[in-house]
Design a protein around this motif. Structure first.
Motif, PDB file in Angstrom:
ATOM      1  N   PRO A  96      -2.802  18.654  -5.115  1.00  0.00           N
ATOM      2  CA  PRO A  96      -3.728  18.186  -5.284  1.00  0.00           C
ATOM      3  C   PRO A  96      -4.996  18.324  -5.809  1.00  0.00           C
ATOM      4  O   PRO A  96      -5.451  19.163  -5.407  1.00  0.00           O
ATOM      5  N   THR A  97      -4.491  17.793  -6.906  1.00  0.00           N
ATOM      6  CA  THR A  97      -6.409  18.156  -7.674  1.00  0.00           C
ATOM      7  C   THR A  97      -7.708  16.802  -7.132  1.00  0.00           C
ATOM      8  O   THR A  97      -8.433  16.539  -7.559  1.00  0.00           O
ATOM      9  N   ASP A  98      -7.112  15.908  -6.836  1.00  0.00           N
ATOM     10  CA  ASP A  98      -7.624  14.466  -6.270  1.00  0.00           C
ATOM     11  C   ASP A  98      -7.358  13.231  -5.274  1.00  0.00           C
ATOM     12  O   ASP A  98      -5.507  14.184  -4.964  1.00  0.00           O
ATOM     13  N   ALA A  99      -7.529  12.865  -4.525  1.00  0.00           N
ATOM     14  CA  ALA A  99      -7.157  11.808  -3.755  1.00  0.00           C
ATOM     15  C   ALA A  99      -6.206  10.499  -4.054  1.00  0.00           C
ATOM     16  O   ALA A  99      -5.700  10.364  -2.788  1.00  0.00           O
ATOM     17  N   SER A 100      -5.999  10.618  -4.977  1.00  0.00           N
ATOM     18  CA  SER A 100      -4.967  10.253  -5.341  1.00  0.00           C
ATOM     19  C   SER A 100      -3.770   9.554  -4.823  1.00  0.00           C
ATOM     20  O   SER A 100      -2.792  11.250  -4.358  1.00  0.00           O
ATOM     21  N   GLU A 101      -3.202   8.703  -4.143  1.00  0.00           N
ATOM     22  CA  GLU A 101      -1.872   8.805  -3.100  1.00  0.00           C
ATOM     23  C   GLU A 101      -0.969   7.196  -4.027  1.00  0.00           C
ATOM     24  O   GLU A 101      -1.183   6.422  -4.451  1.00  0.00           O
ATOM     25  N   PRO A 102       0.104   7.555  -4.009  1.00  0.00           N
ATOM     26  CA  PRO A 102       1.159   8.639  -3.285  1.00  0.00           C
ATOM     27  C   PRO A 102       1.169  10.379  -4.073  1.00  0.00           C
ATOM     28  O   PRO A 102       0.811   9.956  -5.500  1.00  0.00           O
ATOM     29  N   TYR A 103       1.231  10.867  -4.074  1.00  0.00           N
ATOM     30  CA  TYR A 103       0.787  12.053  -4.304  1.00  0.00           C
ATOM     31  C   TYR A 103       2.193  12.766  -4.417  1.00  0.00           C
ATOM     32  O   TYR A 103       2.854  13.080  -3.188  1.00  0.00           O
ATOM     33  N   THR A 104       3.290  13.550  -6.205  1.00  0.00           N
ATOM     34  CA  THR A 104       4.133  14.260  -5.752  1.00  0.00           C
ATOM     35  C   THR A 104       3.672  15.002  -6.674  1.00  0.00           C
ATOM     36  O   THR A 104       3.422  15.193  -7.173  1.00  0.00           O
ATOM     37  N   THR A 159       6.432  14.388  -1.307  1.00  0.00           N
ATOM     38  CA  THR A 159       5.763  13.530  -2.220  1.00  0.00           C
ATOM     39  C   THR A 159       4.967  13.042  -0.815  1.00  0.00           C
ATOM     40  O   THR A 159       5.286  13.202   0.401  1.00  0.00           O
ATOM     41  N   TYR A 160       2.928  13.073  -1.104  1.00  0.00           N
ATOM     42  CA  TYR A 160       2.607  12.722  -0.468  1.00  0.00           C
ATOM     43  C   TYR A 160       2.062  11.322  -0.052  1.00  0.00           C
ATOM     44  O   TYR A 160       1.369  11.028  -0.989  1.00  0.00           O
ATOM     45  N   GLU A 161       1.892  11.043   1.396  1.00  0.00           N
ATOM     46  CA  GLU A 161       1.358   9.913   1.019  1.00  0.00           C
ATOM     47  C   GLU A 161       1.252   9.421   2.512  1.00  0.00           C
ATOM     48  O   GLU A 161       2.042   9.224   3.285  1.00  0.00           O
ATOM     49  N   GLY A 162      -0.160   8.595   2.964  1.00  0.00           N
ATOM     50  CA  GLY A 162      -0.290   8.797   4.629  1.00  0.00           C
ATOM     51  C   GLY A 162      -0.238   9.935   5.125  1.00  0.00           C
ATOM     52  O   GLY A 162       0.491   9.250   5.988  1.00  0.00           O
TER      53      GLY A 162
END
Length: 149
Positions: free
Chosen positions: A92-100, A125-128
């Protein structure tokens, strides 16, 4: 009267220069502080372990490097590992979630692995603080959740 004007003029001059004094903070300090407070992209590299296994002795684990994700089946309490997935990883290039991200399978690393997925791509998917993805085997599909070790 001249004696009264001189002290007033001096006081006024001091008051004006005191208000317009030089900034004593280091150049860019405000910018640095803002950058430190801005959310950073998560570092997903490292070893991840399934947090929702059906059994403590059988689970999946993943290792993420700068550009690759490798997922293994782990059995016998950790004594046996089998390749499930080897594919691309995009950080990921920023902190936005979810990242897929969509991982493209490395066929040369998985074609000879009997328990490996034969899908060309897999969505992660990355989240939390959790990475999740779908696993299908023997006609059953489940969602695997991984937590970083």
């Amino acid at each position: 009267m001249k004696k009264l004007i001189a002290p007033l003029a001096l006081a006024a001059a001091l008051a004006l220069t005191g208000c317009g004094g030089a900034d004593t903070s280091p150049t860019g300090a405000a910018d640095s502080k803002a950058a430190e407070e801005a959310p950073q992209a998560p570092d997903l590299t490292g070893v991840w372990k399934q947090s929702n296994p059906a059994s403590e002795d059988s689970y999946q684990q993943a290792t993420i490097t700068a550009d690759t994700i490798t997922v293994e089946w782990v059995t016998d309490g950790g004594d046996t590992t089998s390749i499930y997935w080897v594919g691309t990883f995009e950080a990921p290039t920023d902190a936005s979630e979810p990242y897929t991200w969509t991982s493209e399978r490395d066929a040369s690393a998985t074609d000879s692995a009997i328990l490996a997925s034969t899908d060309d791509t897999k969505e992660f998917t990355y989240e939390g603080d959790t990475i999740s993805y779908k696993v299908s085997a023997l006609g059953t599909t489940t969602t695997v959740d991984l937590k970083k070790n």
